[in-house]
Design a protein around this motif. Structure first.
Motif, PDB file in Angstrom:
ATOM      1  N   GLU A 144      11.920   1.844 -12.373  1.00  0.00           N
ATOM      2  CA  GLU A 144      11.692   1.685 -10.935  1.00  0.00           C
ATOM      3  C   GLU A 144      13.023   1.360 -10.257  1.00  0.00           C
ATOM      4  O   GLU A 144      13.714   0.418 -10.654  1.00  0.00           O
ATOM      5  CB  GLU A 144      10.687   0.566 -10.674  1.00  0.00           C
ATOM      6  CG  GLU A 144       9.309   0.862 -11.245  1.00  0.00           C
ATOM      7  CD  GLU A 144       8.374  -0.333 -11.180  1.00  0.00           C
ATOM      8  OE1 GLU A 144       7.166  -0.141 -11.456  1.00  0.00           O
ATOM      9  OE2 GLU A 144       8.829  -1.456 -10.864  1.00  0.00           O
ATOM     10  N   PHE A 145      13.356   2.135  -9.207  1.00  0.00           N
ATOM     11  CA  PHE A 145      14.654   1.996  -8.571  1.00  0.00           C
ATOM     12  C   PHE A 145      14.521   1.830  -7.065  1.00  0.00           C
ATOM     13  O   PHE A 145      13.436   1.901  -6.503  1.00  0.00           O
ATOM     14  CB  PHE A 145      15.540   3.208  -8.895  1.00  0.00           C
ATOM     15  CG  PHE A 145      15.808   3.370 -10.364  1.00  0.00           C
ATOM     16  CD1 PHE A 145      16.618   2.475 -11.046  1.00  0.00           C
ATOM     17  CD2 PHE A 145      15.216   4.405 -11.087  1.00  0.00           C
ATOM     18  CE1 PHE A 145      16.863   2.619 -12.399  1.00  0.00           C
ATOM     19  CE2 PHE A 145      15.458   4.558 -12.441  1.00  0.00           C
ATOM     20  CZ  PHE A 145      16.281   3.654 -13.099  1.00  0.00           C
ATOM     21  N   LEU A 146      15.652   1.637  -6.423  1.00  0.00           N
ATOM     22  CA  LEU A 146      15.834   1.334  -5.011  1.00  0.00           C
ATOM     23  C   LEU A 146      15.489  -0.127  -4.731  1.00  0.00           C
ATOM     24  O   LEU A 146      15.053  -0.863  -5.616  1.00  0.00           O
ATOM     25  CB  LEU A 146      15.039   2.284  -4.115  1.00  0.00           C
ATOM     26  CG  LEU A 146      15.398   3.778  -4.282  1.00  0.00           C
ATOM     27  CD1 LEU A 146      14.525   4.646  -3.404  1.00  0.00           C
ATOM     28  CD2 LEU A 146      16.879   4.008  -3.979  1.00  0.00           C
ATOM     29  N   HIS A 147      15.676  -0.543  -3.487  1.00  0.00           N
ATOM     30  CA  HIS A 147      15.569  -1.967  -3.155  1.00  0.00           C
ATOM     31  C   HIS A 147      14.175  -2.530  -3.358  1.00  0.00           C
ATOM     32  O   HIS A 147      14.008  -3.736  -3.536  1.00  0.00           O
ATOM     33  CB  HIS A 147      15.999  -2.192  -1.701  1.00  0.00           C
ATOM     34  CG  HIS A 147      15.085  -1.540  -0.702  1.00  0.00           C
ATOM     35  ND1 HIS A 147      15.181  -0.202  -0.388  1.00  0.00           N
ATOM     36  CD2 HIS A 147      14.085  -2.035   0.052  1.00  0.00           C
ATOM     37  CE1 HIS A 147      14.264   0.099   0.520  1.00  0.00           C
ATOM     38  NE2 HIS A 147      13.589  -0.995   0.806  1.00  0.00           N
ATOM     39  N   ASP A 148      13.166  -1.661  -3.348  1.00  0.00           N
ATOM     40  CA  ASP A 148      11.793  -2.138  -3.490  1.00  0.00           C
ATOM     41  C   ASP A 148      11.054  -1.472  -4.642  1.00  0.00           C
ATOM     42  O   ASP A 148       9.826  -1.598  -4.741  1.00  0.00           O
ATOM     43  CB  ASP A 148      11.013  -1.927  -2.189  1.00  0.00           C
ATOM     44  CG  ASP A 148      11.007  -0.470  -1.721  1.00  0.00           C
ATOM     45  OD1 ASP A 148      11.613   0.389  -2.401  1.00  0.00           O
ATOM     46  OD2 ASP A 148      10.407  -0.197  -0.671  1.00  0.00           O
ATOM     47  N   GLY A 149      11.773  -0.793  -5.524  1.00  0.00           N
ATOM     48  CA  GLY A 149      11.133  -0.210  -6.699  1.00  0.00           C
ATOM     49  C   GLY A 149      10.207   0.950  -6.408  1.00  0.00           C
ATOM     50  O   GLY A 149       9.429   1.356  -7.281  1.00  0.00           O
ATOM     51  N   ARG A 150      10.264   1.517  -5.211  1.00  0.00           N
ATOM     52  CA  ARG A 150       9.331   2.606  -4.856  1.00  0.00           C
ATOM     53  C   ARG A 150       9.570   3.857  -5.696  1.00  0.00           C
ATOM     54  O   ARG A 150       8.641   4.626  -5.945  1.00  0.00           O
ATOM     55  CB  ARG A 150       9.471   2.958  -3.374  1.00  0.00           C
ATOM     56  CG  ARG A 150      10.781   3.636  -3.025  1.00  0.00           C
ATOM     57  CD  ARG A 150      10.853   4.052  -1.574  1.00  0.00           C
ATOM     58  NE  ARG A 150      10.907   2.891  -0.686  1.00  0.00           N
ATOM     59  CZ  ARG A 150      10.830   2.978   0.635  1.00  0.00           C
ATOM     60  NH1 ARG A 150      10.689   4.161   1.209  1.00  0.00           N
ATOM     61  NH2 ARG A 150      10.913   1.900   1.386  1.00  0.00           N
ATOM     62  N   GLU A 178       0.860  -1.184   0.000  1.00  0.00           N
ATOM     63  CA  GLU A 178       0.000   0.000   0.000  1.00  0.00           C
ATOM     64  C   GLU A 178       0.897   1.234   0.000  1.00  0.00           C
ATOM     65  O   GLU A 178       1.951   1.236   0.652  1.00  0.00           O
ATOM     66  CB  GLU A 178      -0.920  -0.002   1.222  1.00  0.00           C
ATOM     67  CG  GLU A 178      -1.865  -1.195   1.260  1.00  0.00           C
ATOM     68  CD  GLU A 178      -2.709  -1.210   2.517  1.00  0.00           C
ATOM     69  OE1 GLU A 178      -3.940  -1.068   2.408  1.00  0.00           O
ATOM     70  OE2 GLU A 178      -2.129  -1.371   3.600  1.00  0.00           O
ATOM     71  N   TYR A 179       0.486   2.262  -0.723  1.00  0.00           N
ATOM     72  CA  TYR A 179       1.315   3.449  -0.872  1.00  0.00           C
ATOM     73  C   TYR A 179       0.651   4.678  -0.263  1.00  0.00           C
ATOM     74  O   TYR A 179      -0.573   4.843  -0.313  1.00  0.00           O
ATOM     75  CB  TYR A 179       1.601   3.726  -2.354  1.00  0.00           C
ATOM     76  CG  TYR A 179       2.514   2.723  -3.006  1.00  0.00           C
ATOM     77  CD1 TYR A 179       3.877   2.733  -2.746  1.00  0.00           C
ATOM     78  CD2 TYR A 179       2.015   1.765  -3.885  1.00  0.00           C
ATOM     79  CE1 TYR A 179       4.731   1.812  -3.351  1.00  0.00           C
ATOM     80  CE2 TYR A 179       2.856   0.842  -4.499  1.00  0.00           C
ATOM     81  CZ  TYR A 179       4.205   0.876  -4.225  1.00  0.00           C
ATOM     82  OH  TYR A 179       5.046  -0.039  -4.819  1.00  0.00           O
ATOM     83  N   GLU A 180       1.511   5.530   0.279  1.00  0.00           N
ATOM     84  CA  GLU A 180       1.099   6.842   0.759  1.00  0.00           C
ATOM     85  C   GLU A 180       1.882   7.885  -0.020  1.00  0.00           C
ATOM     86  O   GLU A 180       3.090   7.744  -0.207  1.00  0.00           O
ATOM     87  CB  GLU A 180       1.405   6.963   2.254  1.00  0.00           C
ATOM     88  CG  GLU A 180       1.190   8.341   2.836  1.00  0.00           C
ATOM     89  CD  GLU A 180       1.722   8.465   4.255  1.00  0.00           C
ATOM     90  OE1 GLU A 180       1.819   9.617   4.747  1.00  0.00           O
ATOM     91  OE2 GLU A 180       2.088   7.440   4.858  1.00  0.00           O
ATOM     92  N   ASP A 181       1.216   8.922  -0.500  1.00  0.00           N
ATOM     93  CA  ASP A 181       1.891   9.979  -1.250  1.00  0.00           C
ATOM     94  C   ASP A 181       2.598  10.939  -0.301  1.00  0.00           C
ATOM     95  O   ASP A 181       2.022  11.381   0.711  1.00  0.00           O
ATOM     96  CB  ASP A 181       0.891  10.764  -2.109  1.00  0.00           C
ATOM     97  CG  ASP A 181       0.427   9.971  -3.317  1.00  0.00           C
ATOM     98  OD1 ASP A 181       1.072   8.961  -3.648  1.00  0.00           O
ATOM     99  OD2 ASP A 181      -0.587  10.358  -3.928  1.00  0.00           O
ATOM    100  N   ARG A 227       6.270   8.067  -3.364  1.00  0.00           N
ATOM    101  CA  ARG A 227       5.301   7.099  -2.861  1.00  0.00           C
ATOM    102  C   ARG A 227       5.976   6.257  -1.772  1.00  0.00           C
ATOM    103  O   ARG A 227       6.996   5.634  -1.988  1.00  0.00           O
ATOM    104  CB  ARG A 227       4.738   6.214  -3.974  1.00  0.00           C
ATOM    105  CG  ARG A 227       5.745   5.459  -4.798  1.00  0.00           C
ATOM    106  CD  ARG A 227       5.054   4.560  -5.811  1.00  0.00           C
ATOM    107  NE  ARG A 227       6.022   3.692  -6.503  1.00  0.00           N
ATOM    108  CZ  ARG A 227       5.682   2.746  -7.390  1.00  0.00           C
ATOM    109  NH1 ARG A 227       4.408   2.557  -7.685  1.00  0.00           N
ATOM    110  NH2 ARG A 227       6.620   2.003  -7.951  1.00  0.00           N
ATOM    111  N   LYS A 228       5.394   6.292  -0.584  1.00  0.00           N
ATOM    112  CA  LYS A 228       5.927   5.567   0.563  1.00  0.00           C
ATOM    113  C   LYS A 228       5.177   4.247   0.698  1.00  0.00           C
ATOM    114  O   LYS A 228       3.970   4.232   0.929  1.00  0.00           O
ATOM    115  CB  LYS A 228       5.759   6.403   1.830  1.00  0.00           C
ATOM    116  CG  LYS A 228       6.241   5.696   3.091  1.00  0.00           C
ATOM    117  CD  LYS A 228       5.986   6.544   4.326  1.00  0.00           C
ATOM    118  CE  LYS A 228       6.420   5.811   5.594  1.00  0.00           C
ATOM    119  NZ  LYS A 228       6.139   6.634   6.813  1.00  0.00           N
ATOM    120  N   PRO A 229       5.882   3.124   0.568  1.00  0.00           N
ATOM    121  CA  PRO A 229       5.200   1.833   0.635  1.00  0.00           C
ATOM    122  C   PRO A 229       5.089   1.287   2.064  1.00  0.00           C
ATOM    123  O   PRO A 229       5.947   1.549   2.914  1.00  0.00           O
ATOM    124  CB  PRO A 229       6.090   0.932  -0.217  1.00  0.00           C
ATOM    125  CG  PRO A 229       7.456   1.505  -0.037  1.00  0.00           C
ATOM    126  CD  PRO A 229       7.288   2.980   0.180  1.00  0.00           C
TER     127      PRO A 229
END
Length: 508
Positions: free
Chosen positions: A462-468, A198-201, A215-217
């Motif tokens: 999509e980048f970083l360890h979780d593609g956020r 789930e994402y939070e802006d 987007r914060k997962p």
């Protein structure tokens, strides 16, 4: 350029003396057949790997980030799937055989295809290529899509710690769900569960007034197939990383990596890189962790074996349990047929020869040449990247060991833009799950070579360890902790300068 010519050209340009790097801890490179460097050679290497101060033109050999192993860049999805440019012809068949095994689709036992059964019983993918499609990055699953190429690591606090590795943060597999969540199962078994995102802006205002929405997962586990997990379960997402240049990273002298470590920030620059030190499944001693998002494995071979076991439930010489991630509490899982045959393939599902071929393939996926390194905007972006301190972690250059039996990786000047050390990246990127010596806020610096080809190869950015992060701007803005000052410098730039930094990264 051949290996010999590249080495001669490199030697010719290394003229200035430099001090030998100080080794921060006694860790050897027993996975390599090393020809020791001479003192004069080491001094010249120190000079050529020093960061440049001249941003008026591209540096010598900068177009070949993988040294002589680099290959001509392709504008197709096959850009990451080429063999080392300096590979002798007689070794190419091993690369092709390894490629075949990397792409091979495994099936559950029993099956008529005896050489291809043994999948699972619990698994995340049926082939290496499923996660590393076209040898590139995985992706975040779209709503309703299966999470192939991304999964959740799981663990609980406590458990034993290796007695010979200092600062180990003890965790252990969940007694029911093991070390990672498998969202597929064979032979009618239930999957372990499903990853929910789930994402939070989070809007961020840059120095010139531009608003970027991050987007914060938040991650959770749904549909647990084997009862409730431990109440103190820790989750950490993982997107499969790109595969290029792994053999070159493996061939960097451990001492050269350790020379950049500064655990107590003795120089006061705010950067405190620490080495990941892990038990070696192959050699039985502590080794420098180079691979995995938190530096959890020391060699390409061990990384490959861990993926066979954890991702596909296949036994190898390093992980001979044919049930992979099936825990003792999952009795039905451990009662399933397996693909091992006593008189074939070393009595394993993936025998020693097959594991070696997959490791050889993974070790020799070539780094493409740079694009437009002499472009004025690229050079301006490079200057800003260096001056804002990004290279404190994304170290531009190394020279690999001179090796007896790996001509592709031997004595190459390479440009990975990584120090392969652990860094505190701040609360925003924290997964709050320790792994070995890495805290819940620490991640290994990822290499940046090839990052500008992600869209071409993987079809996304999509980048970083979780593609956020949906692009490189978002990826930079998520940096915190030791990278906070560099992140703030980027955020405070005018758009033209930010664009130049992005243009530089896109050229890598």
């Amino acid at each position: 350029m051949t290996t010999a010519l590249h080495s001669l050209a490199l030697a010719a340009c290394l003229a200035l003396p430099a001090a030998l790097p100080l080794q921060a801890q006694e860790l050897d490179d027993r996975h390599l057949q090393v020809i020791p460097r001479t003192a004069s050679e080491q001094a010249r290497i120190g000079a050529v790997t020093a960061p440049t101060l001249d941003f008026t033109a591209a540096e010598r050999f900068e177009t070949k980030p993988g040294g002589a192993a680099s290959v001509r860049v392709r504008d197709t999805a096959d850009a990451f799937s080429q063999l080392s440019g300096n590979m002798p012809f007689e070794r190419e068949m091993d690369f092709k055989l390894g490629n075949g095994l990397f792409r091979k689709t495994w099936v559950a036992a029993p099956a008529s295809t005896k050489g291809s059964d043994g999948l699972g019983p619990l698994y995340n993918a049926r082939a290496c290529q499923d996660c590393h499609l076209k040898d590139g990055r995985g992706h975040v699953p779209a709503p309703g899509e299966a999470a192939v190429s991304m999964f959740l690591r799981v663990s609980v606090p406590g458990g034993p710690a290796p007695g010979d590795i200092a600062e180990w943060l003890a965790t252990q597999p969940d007694p029911t769900y093991g070390g990672q969540l498998q969202d597929f199962a064979s032979n009618g078994l239930p999957a372990e569960g499903q990853m929910v995102i789930e994402y939070e802006d989070l809007p961020v205002t840059l120095g010139d007034g531009t608003i970027v929405t991050l987007r914060k997962p938040v991650y959770s586990m749904a549909d647990p197939g084997y009862g409730p997990p431990s109440p103190d379960l820790m989750l950490s997402p993982r997107v499969a990383p790109q595969m290029i240049g792994l053999g070159l990273l493996e061939a960097i002298p451990a001492g050269d990596i350790l020379a950049n470590a500064d655990p107590g920030d003795a120089d006061g620059d705010g950067i405190s890189g620490r080495p990941s030190i892990v038990p070696s499944a192959e050699f039985g001693v502590p080794m420098l962790g180079r691979f995995g998002l938190k530096g959890g494995t020391p060699t390409v071979k061990e990384q490959s074996a861990a993926a066979f076991s954890g991702d596909m439930g296949l036994s190898t010489p390093l992980h001979p349990d044919p049930y992979g991630e099936c825990m003792t509490a999952q009795a039905d899982c451990r009662s399933q047929p397996v693909g091992q045959e006593p008189d074939a393939r070393d009595g394993l599902e993936v025998d020693r020869e097959s594991l070696d071929l997959v490791a050889f393939y993974s070790r020799n996926l070539a780094v493409p040449e740079r694009r437009n390194p002499d472009d004025p905007q690229v050079l301006r972006g490079k200057q800003l990247f260096y001056q804002t301190g990004c290279i404190s972690c994304h170290v531009p250059k190394f020279v690999t060991h001179r090796l007896k039996d790996q001509p592709e990786q031997s004595f190459q000047l390479i440009w990975p833009y990584s120090d392969l050390l652990l860094h505190d990246m701040g609360e925003g990127l924290a997964d709050n799950r320790p792994e070995g010596r890495a805290s819940g806020r620490e991640w290994r610096t990822p290499p940046l070579w090839g990052i500008g080809l992600t869209q071409t190869v993987s079809g996304h950015t999509e980048f970083l360890h979780d593609g956020r992060a949906r692009n490189l701007t978002e990826a930079i803005l998520w940096h915190g902790g030791e990278a906070q000052a560099a992140r703030d410098a980027f955020a405070g730039m005018e758009k033209a300068d930010r664009d130049a930094v992005l243009e530089f990264l896109g050229s890598l």
